[in-house]
Structure formats: structure tokens, C-alpha cells
Design an enzyme around this catalytic site. Structure first.
Site, mmCIF file in Angstrom:
data_model
loop_
_atom_site.group_PDB
_atom_site.id
_atom_site.type_symbol
_atom_site.label_atom_id
_atom_site.label_comp_id
_atom_site.label_asym_id
_atom_site.label_seq_id
_atom_site.Cartn_x
_atom_site.Cartn_y
_atom_site.Cartn_z
ATOM 1 N N ASP A 159 37.928 61.978 83.592
ATOM 2 C CA ASP A 159 36.759 61.386 84.222
ATOM 3 C C ASP A 159 37.260 60.822 85.567
ATOM 4 O O ASP A 159 38.466 60.666 85.766
ATOM 5 C CB ASP A 159 36.229 60.271 83.309
ATOM 6 C CG ASP A 159 35.114 59.486 83.950
ATOM 7 O OD1 ASP A 159 34.196 60.117 84.507
ATOM 8 O OD2 ASP A 159 35.158 58.238 83.912
ATOM 9 N N LEU A 160 36.358 60.541 86.477
ATOM 10 C CA LEU A 160 36.775 60.040 87.802
ATOM 11 C C LEU A 160 36.574 58.524 87.936
ATOM 12 O O LEU A 160 37.536 57.759 88.025
ATOM 13 C CB LEU A 160 35.979 60.763 88.900
ATOM 14 C CG LEU A 160 36.226 60.274 90.322
ATOM 15 C CD1 LEU A 160 37.633 60.644 90.796
ATOM 16 C CD2 LEU A 160 35.187 60.869 91.276
ATOM 17 N N ASP A 161 35.283 58.116 87.930
ATOM 18 C CA ASP A 161 34.952 56.711 88.180
ATOM 19 C C ASP A 161 35.465 55.831 87.040
ATOM 20 O O ASP A 161 35.059 56.014 85.892
ATOM 21 C CB ASP A 161 33.426 56.547 88.305
ATOM 22 C CG ASP A 161 32.856 57.284 89.515
ATOM 23 O OD1 ASP A 161 33.442 57.171 90.593
ATOM 24 O OD2 ASP A 161 31.823 57.970 89.367
ATOM 25 N N THR A 196 35.618 53.013 91.331
ATOM 26 C CA THR A 196 34.392 53.080 92.133
ATOM 27 C C THR A 196 33.232 52.338 91.466
ATOM 28 O O THR A 196 32.202 52.137 92.105
ATOM 29 C CB THR A 196 33.997 54.554 92.368
ATOM 30 O OG1 THR A 196 34.357 55.264 91.202
ATOM 31 C CG2 THR A 196 34.679 55.126 93.572
ATOM 32 N N LYS A 255 27.654 53.022 83.418
ATOM 33 C CA LYS A 255 28.918 53.770 83.511
ATOM 34 C C LYS A 255 28.807 55.129 82.817
ATOM 35 O O LYS A 255 28.345 55.208 81.673
ATOM 36 C CB LYS A 255 30.071 52.951 82.914
ATOM 37 C CG LYS A 255 30.468 51.809 83.826
ATOM 38 C CD LYS A 255 31.736 51.121 83.360
ATOM 39 C CE LYS A 255 32.082 50.016 84.345
ATOM 40 N NZ LYS A 255 33.176 49.174 83.872
ATOM 41 N N GLY A 256 29.223 56.151 83.506
ATOM 42 C CA GLY A 256 29.215 57.498 82.934
ATOM 43 C C GLY A 256 27.849 58.162 82.968
ATOM 44 O O GLY A 256 27.691 59.317 82.589
ATOM 45 N N ARG A 295 23.053 59.557 88.244
ATOM 46 C CA ARG A 295 22.393 58.692 89.238
ATOM 47 C C ARG A 295 20.912 58.458 88.877
ATOM 48 O O ARG A 295 20.424 57.333 88.892
ATOM 49 C CB ARG A 295 22.505 59.327 90.624
ATOM 50 C CG ARG A 295 22.190 58.366 91.756
ATOM 51 C CD ARG A 295 22.301 59.071 93.101
ATOM 52 N NE ARG A 295 23.535 59.831 93.224
ATOM 53 C CZ ARG A 295 23.740 60.778 94.144
ATOM 54 N NH1 ARG A 295 22.804 61.047 95.019
ATOM 55 N NH2 ARG A 295 24.884 61.445 94.184
ATOM 56 N N SER A 321 33.487 64.975 85.779
ATOM 57 C CA SER A 321 32.796 63.756 86.209
ATOM 58 C C SER A 321 31.295 63.957 86.321
ATOM 59 O O SER A 321 30.835 65.038 86.681
ATOM 60 C CB SER A 321 33.347 63.336 87.580
ATOM 61 O OG SER A 321 32.535 62.345 88.163
ATOM 62 N N ALA A 322 30.535 62.884 86.057
ATOM 63 C CA ALA A 322 29.073 62.927 86.212
ATOM 64 C C ALA A 322 28.672 62.770 87.668
ATOM 65 O O ALA A 322 27.504 62.956 88.022
ATOM 66 C CB ALA A 322 28.452 61.794 85.398
ATOM 67 N N SER A 323 29.622 62.429 88.525
ATOM 68 C CA SER A 323 29.282 62.099 89.913
ATOM 69 C C SER A 323 29.133 63.322 90.807
ATOM 70 O O SER A 323 30.003 64.192 90.836
ATOM 71 C CB SER A 323 30.365 61.191 90.503
ATOM 72 O OG SER A 323 30.146 61.032 91.888
ATOM 73 N N ASN A 329 29.293 62.914 93.877
ATOM 74 C CA ASN A 329 30.169 62.564 94.998
ATOM 75 C C ASN A 329 31.643 62.786 94.665
ATOM 76 O O ASN A 329 32.511 62.449 95.478
ATOM 77 C CB ASN A 329 29.966 61.084 95.373
ATOM 78 C CG ASN A 329 28.560 60.815 95.872
ATOM 79 O OD1 ASN A 329 28.091 61.470 96.801
ATOM 80 N ND2 ASN A 329 27.875 59.857 95.271
ATOM 81 N N LYS A 389 26.597 63.398 80.212
ATOM 82 C CA LYS A 389 27.304 62.769 79.092
ATOM 83 C C LYS A 389 26.328 61.807 78.433
ATOM 84 O O LYS A 389 25.549 61.178 79.145
ATOM 85 C CB LYS A 389 28.515 61.965 79.609
ATOM 86 C CG LYS A 389 29.566 62.802 80.324
ATOM 87 C CD LYS A 389 30.610 61.889 80.989
ATOM 88 C CE LYS A 389 31.545 62.687 81.893
ATOM 89 N NZ LYS A 389 32.495 61.858 82.650
ATOM 90 N N GLU A 438 38.757 58.896 79.560
ATOM 91 C CA GLU A 438 37.411 58.370 79.832
ATOM 92 C C GLU A 438 37.363 56.848 79.752
ATOM 93 O O GLU A 438 38.034 56.268 78.910
ATOM 94 C CB GLU A 438 36.445 58.890 78.759
ATOM 95 C CG GLU A 438 35.531 59.981 79.188
ATOM 96 C CD GLU A 438 34.515 59.610 80.248
ATOM 97 O OE1 GLU A 438 34.324 58.418 80.531
ATOM 98 O OE2 GLU A 438 33.906 60.532 80.804
ATOM 99 N N ASP A 439 36.524 56.228 80.587
ATOM 100 C CA ASP A 439 36.325 54.775 80.471
ATOM 101 C C ASP A 439 34.931 54.431 79.948
ATOM 102 O O ASP A 439 34.644 53.255 79.738
ATOM 103 C CB ASP A 439 36.530 54.083 81.830
ATOM 104 C CG ASP A 439 35.411 54.413 82.796
ATOM 105 O OD1 ASP A 439 35.019 55.598 82.882
ATOM 106 O OD2 ASP A 439 34.914 53.490 83.474
HETATM 107 C C1 BG6 Z 1 29.670 58.418 86.971
HETATM 108 C C2 BG6 Z 1 29.598 56.914 87.071
HETATM 109 O O1 BG6 Z 1 30.986 58.844 87.066
HETATM 110 O O2 BG6 Z 1 28.900 59.030 88.012
HETATM 111 C C3 BG6 Z 1 28.153 56.454 87.069
HETATM 112 O O3 BG6 Z 1 30.298 56.323 85.980
HETATM 113 C C4 BG6 Z 1 27.386 57.156 88.167
HETATM 114 O O4 BG6 Z 1 28.107 55.060 87.208
HETATM 115 C C5 BG6 Z 1 27.525 58.666 88.009
HETATM 116 O O5 BG6 Z 1 26.024 56.787 88.136
HETATM 117 C C6 BG6 Z 1 26.810 59.452 89.104
HETATM 118 O O6 BG6 Z 1 27.454 59.242 90.323
HETATM 119 P P1 BG6 Z 1 26.921 59.702 91.724
HETATM 120 O O7 BG6 Z 1 28.135 59.522 92.619
HETATM 121 O O8 BG6 Z 1 26.514 61.129 91.620
HETATM 122 O O9 BG6 Z 1 25.798 58.812 92.097
HETATM 123 MG MG MG Z 2 33.932 56.681 84.247
#
Ligand code: BG6
Ligand code: MG
Length: 218
Positions: A10-12, A18, A46-47, A50, A115-117, A119, A146, A170-171
Site C-alpha cells: 500500500d502507499l499512503d 500522506t 484510510k484506504g 476519494r 494503492s487506492a490513490s 495520485n 478495498k 497495509e496500514d
Molecule cells: C488511499 C488513502 O491510499 O487513497 C485514502 O488511504 C485516500 O485516504 C485514497 O482517500 C484515494 O486517494 P486519492 O489520492 O486518489 O485522493
Molecule cells: Mg494506507
């Protein structure tokens, strides 16, 4: 090492902290909508994707918005978040992570990002880790968030590994659940009570000592 294994990170909250930037941006948005948003509330995001994060935030504040307003706030939140992300450097890589990646490289163990992000690629570039991963799966690649295991299953596929031979770091509770559902080994980083479903639990990333790694790999 007895069998071929791979790691999926996982990233964040695992590679970089972050979560504090997500918190600042979500809190500003909540304040603009005239309600309080605490660090405890932030745990719920978390996880989580958006869009889902905004829904949870709005339910905390008991606020209803139109679809158009939601889109405006999502863009606003992400713009503020990116302001923090754009300042990031390698200094923000969490303790023990560089050493862990070095160990994996030295032992020819492949690793991917899950990662779910959306970004995630930008963040990895900012901290200088983008080129180290054999595969990157992020919020742009998945249709189910997730705790659905999709993100990790795509990661395993990209690494050409069977799920049962993958170790997820994972956190988030949702992330540990996703790893377990994918039939992968899970390492939870953080509160042992919250992450009790994980196969192994470490307080923080500095727990990736050579002793710990030898223990889980043998
Ligand atoms: C996850 C974070 O990794 O990414 C969440 O734990 C976040 O808090 C999610 O909402 C989505 O991230 P992003 O960068 O696409 O807004
Ligand atoms: Mg995380």
C-alpha cells in the site's frame, strides 16, 4: 528462501505518511461546510477511495450536496492535497522502507504497489521511488475499492505471482481485509487492535528488521 514470493505495498501510511495531508485537506473542506473533522474521523477514510471519503465526510457532518457540488468539492480537496504532495521529497519516505526495498532487491524478491490513490504515481515520482516497483496498480486501475481484493489481485497478476505467494503491507483495516480475501499474507502497520485480522502486525515500518524478514520468509 524456500519458495518464490513477492511483496505488494500500500502507499499512503506505509511508504509515505500522506494521511496527514489528506487530513488537512478534508478538514478544511469540513470547516468550509461548518462542521468539525477530527483525526479520529480521518481514520475512517484510510484506504478508502476519494469519492467514498467525501461521502463518509458528508455523513459525519450530516450535510447533503448535489452531484455538481460534490464534484466541485472533490476537485477542491484534491487541488489542496496536490499542493502538499508537490512539496514532497525522499525525506518523507517512512523509516525502514528504503532498507526493506534494498533487502528485497538483494534477494531478487519482486514488489508491486497496490494503492487506492489516483495520485500514487505522482507521489512515487516525488519521493524518487517510481522506478523501483516492478508493477504499479493505483486508483485509476480498479473498479472496486478495498476491502475488495481487486487491487492486490491485479498486482499479483502483473508480477506473475500466485496470490498465496504474495505478502501485502497495509496500514488500513480495509486493506488488510482485501489482502486476506485475496488469500495473501498480510502485514498490518499500526494499531494491533485495529489490525488484528492481519497475519503479522508491526507498530510502524521501522519494524522491518532483517530478523523479522528472515522469520516471515522462511
Ligand atoms: C488511499 C488513502 O491510499 O487513497 C485514502 O488511504 C485516500 O485516504 C485514497 O482517500 C484515494 O486517494 P486519492 O489520492 O486518489 O485522493
Ligand atoms: Mg494506507
Amino acid at each position: 528462501m524456500k519458495k518464490e514470493i513477492a511483496f505488494i505495498f500500500d502507499l499512503d501510511g506505509v511508504i509515505v505518511d500522506t494521511a496527514k495531508y489528506h487530513f488537512l485537506a478534508w478538514r478544511n473542506l469540513a470547516n468550509e461546510l461548518s462542521f468539525e473533522f477530527t483525526e479520529k474521523h480521518n481514520e475512517l477514510l484510510k484506504g478508502v477511495s476519494r469519492v467514498r471519503s467525501l461521502e463518509i465526510l458528508l455523513s459525519i457532518g450530516n450535510v447533503t450536496l448535489t452531484e455538481a457540488q460534490k464534484q466541485t468539492y472533490l476537485v477542491k480537496k484534491n487541488t489542496e492535497y496536490l499542493g502538499y504532495v508537490n512539496q514532497m521529497t525522499a525525506e518523507e519516505i517512512l523509516p525502514g522502507i528504503n532498507q526493506l526495498l534494498d533487502f528485497l532487491d538483494q534477494n531478487n524478491i519482486k514488489y508491486a504497489l497496490g494503492s487506492a490513490s489516483k495520485n500514487a504515481p505522482l507521489i512515487l515520482e516525488k519521493v524518487g521511488l517510481y522506478n523501483r516497483f516492478s508493477a504499479i496498480v493505483d486508483g485509476n486501475d480498479v473498479s472496486k475499492a478495498k476491502p475488495d481484493p481487486e487491487v492486490f489481485l491485479i498486482g499479483a497478476k502483473k508480477l506473475n505471482m500466485k496470490p498465496e505467494n504474495c505478502i501485502v503491507v497495509e496500514d488500513a483495516i480495509a486493506g488488510v481485509e482485501a489482502a486476506n480475501t485475496a488469500n495473501m499474507v498480510s502485514i498490518g502497520i499500526g494499531d494491533a487492535e485495529l489490525l488484528k485480522e492481519a497475519t503479522y502486525i508491526l507498530n510502524d515500518t521501522s519494524g522491518f528488521t532483517t530478523d523479522f524478514l528472515q522469520k516471515i520468509l522462511n
